[in-house]
Write a protein that holds these residues in place. Structure first.
Motif, short mmCIF file in Angstrom:
data_model
loop_
_atom_site.label_atom_id
_atom_site.label_comp_id
_atom_site.label_asym_id
_atom_site.label_seq_id
_atom_site.Cartn_x
_atom_site.Cartn_y
_atom_site.Cartn_z
N ASN A 117 49.84 -94.59 -49.30
CA ASN A 117 48.77 -95.17 -50.38
C ASN A 117 48.96 -95.12 -51.73
N VAL A 118 50.06 -95.46 -52.21
CA VAL A 118 50.50 -95.53 -53.71
C VAL A 118 50.79 -96.59 -54.14
N THR A 119 50.71 -96.56 -55.57
CA THR A 119 51.30 -97.90 -56.35
C THR A 119 52.73 -97.54 -56.79
N PHE A 120 53.52 -98.27 -56.48
CA PHE A 120 54.90 -97.77 -56.57
C PHE A 120 55.93 -99.03 -56.66
N ALA A 121 56.80 -98.95 -57.95
CA ALA A 121 57.70 -100.00 -58.03
C ALA A 121 58.77 -99.77 -59.00
N ALA A 122 59.70 -100.49 -59.24
CA ALA A 122 60.97 -99.96 -60.30
C ALA A 122 60.17 -100.04 -61.59
N ILE A 132 44.12 -99.40 -61.35
CA ILE A 132 44.45 -98.42 -60.23
C ILE A 132 43.55 -97.32 -60.31
N SER A 133 42.43 -97.44 -59.45
CA SER A 133 41.12 -96.70 -59.42
C SER A 133 41.42 -95.19 -58.56
N CYS A 134 42.30 -95.31 -57.86
CA CYS A 134 42.52 -93.85 -57.25
C CYS A 134 43.84 -94.05 -56.53
N GLY A 135 44.55 -93.06 -56.20
CA GLY A 135 45.92 -92.89 -55.63
C GLY A 135 46.95 -93.01 -56.65
N ASP A 136 48.23 -92.03 -56.52
CA ASP A 136 49.05 -91.95 -57.48
C ASP A 136 49.91 -93.29 -57.79
N ALA A 137 50.41 -93.35 -58.98
CA ALA A 137 51.11 -94.49 -59.42
C ALA A 137 52.43 -93.94 -59.81
N TYR A 138 53.64 -94.65 -59.18
CA TYR A 138 54.99 -94.20 -59.30
C TYR A 138 55.58 -95.40 -59.87
N ALA A 139 56.88 -95.01 -60.77
CA ALA A 139 57.52 -96.00 -61.21
C ALA A 139 59.03 -95.65 -61.44
N GLN A 140 59.96 -96.24 -61.06
CA GLN A 140 61.61 -95.67 -61.15
C GLN A 140 61.73 -95.50 -62.63
N THR A 141 61.54 -96.54 -63.40
CA THR A 141 61.65 -96.31 -64.84
C THR A 141 60.36 -96.35 -65.55
N PHE A 142 59.58 -97.38 -66.10
CA PHE A 142 58.60 -97.31 -66.99
C PHE A 142 57.45 -97.77 -66.44
N LEU A 143 55.99 -97.47 -66.73
CA LEU A 143 54.92 -97.61 -66.50
C LEU A 143 54.05 -97.91 -67.70
N ARG A 144 53.50 -99.06 -67.92
CA ARG A 144 52.70 -99.58 -68.99
C ARG A 144 51.29 -99.86 -68.60
N TYR A 145 50.54 -99.14 -69.09
CA TYR A 145 49.00 -99.40 -68.73
C TYR A 145 48.29 -100.21 -69.94
N LYS A 146 47.46 -100.98 -69.39
CA LYS A 146 46.48 -101.68 -70.41
C LYS A 146 45.07 -100.76 -70.18
N ASN A 147 44.74 -100.64 -69.13
CA ASN A 147 43.54 -99.68 -68.70
C ASN A 147 44.13 -98.46 -67.93
N PRO A 148 43.61 -97.41 -68.36
CA PRO A 148 44.02 -95.98 -67.56
C PRO A 148 43.27 -95.98 -66.48
N PRO A 149 43.90 -95.61 -65.39
CA PRO A 149 43.17 -95.29 -64.12
C PRO A 149 41.75 -94.96 -64.20
N SER A 150 40.87 -95.51 -63.64
CA SER A 150 39.39 -95.34 -63.48
C SER A 150 39.14 -93.99 -62.94
N ASN A 151 40.08 -93.45 -62.20
CA ASN A 151 39.55 -92.64 -60.92
C ASN A 151 38.26 -92.59 -60.38
N GLY A 152 37.99 -93.82 -60.19
CA GLY A 152 36.85 -94.14 -59.43
C GLY A 152 36.62 -93.45 -58.08
N CYS A 153 37.87 -92.83 -57.61
CA CYS A 153 37.62 -92.30 -56.25
C CYS A 153 37.73 -90.64 -56.32
#
Length: 679
Positions: A117-122, A132-153
């Motif tokens: 139950n993660v968000t994961f991509a290159a 990304i309301s909850c659950g960890d986010a993984y990226a092998q290279t970069f991750l660029r947010y527009k909105n930071p995780p709301s941590n709704g969960c």
């Protein structure tokens, strides 16, 4: 005499028949047992098993020709979870001479493909109102947010873990970040080693209460990446370990494992590699000592009390590893027959169990003396209502330097005696680029960066454990460094003699307390994940409604939906037995439109665009690019993409522990026998 001879021949004939039947029965039983073992091997290695198959030891060509003779094996998912499932294996040996045997085994399948139950991509980018309301986010290279995780969960809060860098676009942009937050143990004050000024982006220089963008405290860029142990790179790293481990405690490798990183190389955190830096090495995963609070408390005169003098106050953090350095001293406060009220007391990092309040009395104290203890990590006020002893007092706890501590490695010394072996591996363009798709500047080869790489199964076994009740894996640790070792633990591929995972401190490794010891998982082996689907749809097009036509693994045509969730209000949702999970494969480039729902696992061998109103409980795995969210999309589970994950529009990802048993376990697994019977 004739009668006697006839009787003797009859008895002998019966014995021959009985012996033949016994022999056939034993052979049938052995063949059925072999069929069960073959099924277990298929599950462990992610080979096709979801439909029935003829055992490799089945008499040929009988079973393969579709006759009733032979050994036929079926596997039924009795109770699926996120990372595990109870499987019923039936092996029927028919026509083995004159015997038939039916053996049934109940086994527990534990998937070791990637965290649940993660968000994961290159790489991951956001546009619009994606969250990304909850659950960890993984990226092998970069991750660029527009909105930071709301941590709704929350709790727990979403952690952002990348192999290279993390940033955020406007509004409230955060520049390119290459190193962890400054209040994390051992981290640099500037996020990015000078590439971006964390203090500018986040007012308060590390004080969580004054951050403009508090989510940055959960960013872990430049984290080590992983490779499967069965890959060529994984075998290479294990070869280094086999070469160096026997020299423990020196842990020195020989031969080709002594190579250096090339001159001019740039590491994944944008720091130039030191000269003579080795390609291979070990991480000890030993937490640095807690440095201490960066801000001072505020002191003011309180109600009537026993204090008479001028005082200064400092604060320390208390953790399982010991006591931190003290905060800067408060401004001096002079009182006469008063208490001292403290406000703005800094809270500590994860794992802080209490905070010490120390006071210095001018003209009386020789050192700061313990004036009180806050037994939690939440309160920010405290009242000192007892006066301090003179310099001649005994048995008074004072603060001059940190109390004796002994930071303990978070690795199990039984199977990682020297540490977690790694190799620095080069990544080049176009596998690594900037957020606009252009090559990076500099490097020993233009655009190249070097990434610390470890074996996924070693890291996963050390820091994750199977929760059999929930049929999913969870992070080891309780955030305090005090979680007792589980014995026996479900063994992994590197299990020690007692099957448990323990640090030298006889506690479980604590990934909750020390998320800096995380790692970016590898993309799952698509051949194993895609080998076990219920239905497959080949071609390219638009999926507007369900059920849809598809093909079973045996080649027959049918129709299927994407699964059914019986109750979305429970926690976790989709409880058995009413819910029905489906593993569905889409071959080619597809677009999902319309008002669709599903429960299970969707595997896409191609690119996927998700529009319309789409609600999915489970995991979506894309062997290509996933563009989601031009409509209203809600995923309760995980999003996994081998290429770039573009979150566009109104999409919400609810992952982590909130999802529970959503998904169909697929991929390489461990298998544990639970029961069997013959019928």
């Amino acid at each position: 005499m004739f009668i006697l001879i006839t009787a003797m021949l009859s008895v002998t004939g019966n014995e021959v028949v009985i012996a033949g039947l016994q022999k056939d029965g034993m052979r049938a039983t052995e063949l059925a047992q072999a069929g069960i073992q073959e099924a277990i091997a298929r599950v462990m290695n992610g080979r096709p098993y979801i439909t029935g198959f003829c055992s490799a030891l089945s008499p040929t060509p009988a079973c393969q020709a579709g006759t009733s003779n032979g050994v036929y094996v079926t596997i039924t998912q009795v109770y699926p979870g996120v990372n595990a499932a109870y499987l019923q294996i039936d092996a029927v040996a028919t026509g083995i001479g004159r015997a038939t045997r039916h053996l049934t085994a109940l086994v527990l399948q534990e998937v070791i493909a990637f965290p649940p139950n993660v968000t994961f991509a290159a790489s991951v980018t956001e546009q619009g109102s994606a969250d990304i309301s909850c659950g960890d986010a993984y990226a092998q290279t970069f991750l660029r947010y527009k909105n930071p995780p709301s941590n709704g969960c929350a709790p727990p809060q979403t952690l952002s873990i990348t192999g290279y860098r993390i940033s955020k676009t406007t509004p409230g942009s955060v520049p390119l970040c290459y190193s962890a937050r400054p209040w994390m143990v051992g981290a640099s004050v500037n996020c990015g080693n000078g590439k971006s000024d964390f203090a500018t982006a986040n007012a308060g220089n590390g004080s969580k209460s004054t951050d403009n963008n508090q989510d940055v405290q959960n960013w872990y860029p430049s984290t080590r990446v992983t490779t499967p142990m069965g890959s060529a790179l994984g075998r290479d790293i294990l070869g280094f370990q086999a070469n160096a481990d026997p020299s423990h405690p020196t842990c020195q490798a020989t031969g080709g494992y002594q190579d250096n990183i090339p001159a001019g190389a740039i590491l994944q955190n944008e720091v130039a590699a030191p000269s003579n830096m080795k390609v291979y090495g070990y991480d000890t995963d030993t937490p640095p000592m807690v440095s201490g609070p960066l801000t001072k408390p505020t002191a003011a005169a309180g109600a009537s009390g026993p204090l008479n003098s001028t005082y200064t106050i400092v604060v320390t953090w208390w953790t399982a590893s010991g006591e931190s350095y003290a905060s800067p001293a408060s401004d001096p406060i002079s009182v006469t027959n008063k208490n001292i009220d403290l406000t703005n007391i800094p809270t500590g990092p994860g794992g802080t169990t209490a905070r010490g309040i120390y006071a210095f009395k001018s003209g009386v104290s020789a050192n700061y003396q313990l004036a009180g203890v806050i037994p939690n990590n939440t309160a920010t006020t405290f009242t000192i209502d007892i006066d301090l002893c003179s310099s001649s007092c005994t048995n008074v706890r004072t603060w001059t330097t940190p109390l004796p501590t002994s930071a303990v490695s978070q690795l199990d010394p039984d199977f990682l005696a020297c540490g977690l072996p790694y190799k620095w591996v080069a990544m080049d363009y176009p596998d690594l680029s900037d957020e606009g798709g252009s090559p990076l500047p500099g490097g020993d080869v233009p655009g190249r960066r070097w990434f610390k790489t470890v074996v996924f199964e070693q890291w996963f076994q050390n820091y994750w454990r199977m929760d059999v009740d929930k049929l999913t894996v969870v992070k080891r640790g309780n955030g305090q460094g005090t979680q007792a070792c589980l014995s026996p633990d479900l063994p992994g591929p590197f299990a020690d003699a007692n099957g448990s995972v323990c640090t030298a401190n006889n506690t479980q490794p604590d990934l909750v307390q020390y998320p800096q010891f995380g790692a970016v998982p590898p993309f799952p082996d698509m051949s194993s994940v895609a080998s076990n689907y219920y239905c497959s749809k080949t071609g390219s097009g638009v999926l507007n409604s369900l059920p849809t036509s598809c093909t079973k693994p045996d080649g027959s045509a049918t129709t299927s939906d994407l699964g059914y969730c019986s109750d979305t209000t429970t926690k976790p949702p989709c409880p058995p037995p009413g819910s029905r999970s489906v593993a569905f494969e889409l071959n080619g480039d597809w677009t999902i439109n319309g008002n669709l729902t599903g429960y299970g696992t969707v595997v896409v061998n191609g690119n996927l665009v998700v529009n319309g109103n789409f609600t999915y409980y489970g995991t979506i795995i894309v062997n290509g690019t996933l563009q989601a969210g031009t409509g209203n999309v809600t995923v309760y589970g995980g999003l996994v993409a081998q290429d770039t994950l573009r979150l566009i529009g109104n999409i919400t990802v609810n992952g982590g522990t909130t999802v529970g048993a959503a998904g169909v376990p697929t991929g390489n697994s461990l298998v544990f026998g639970k029961a069997w019977y013959e019928r």
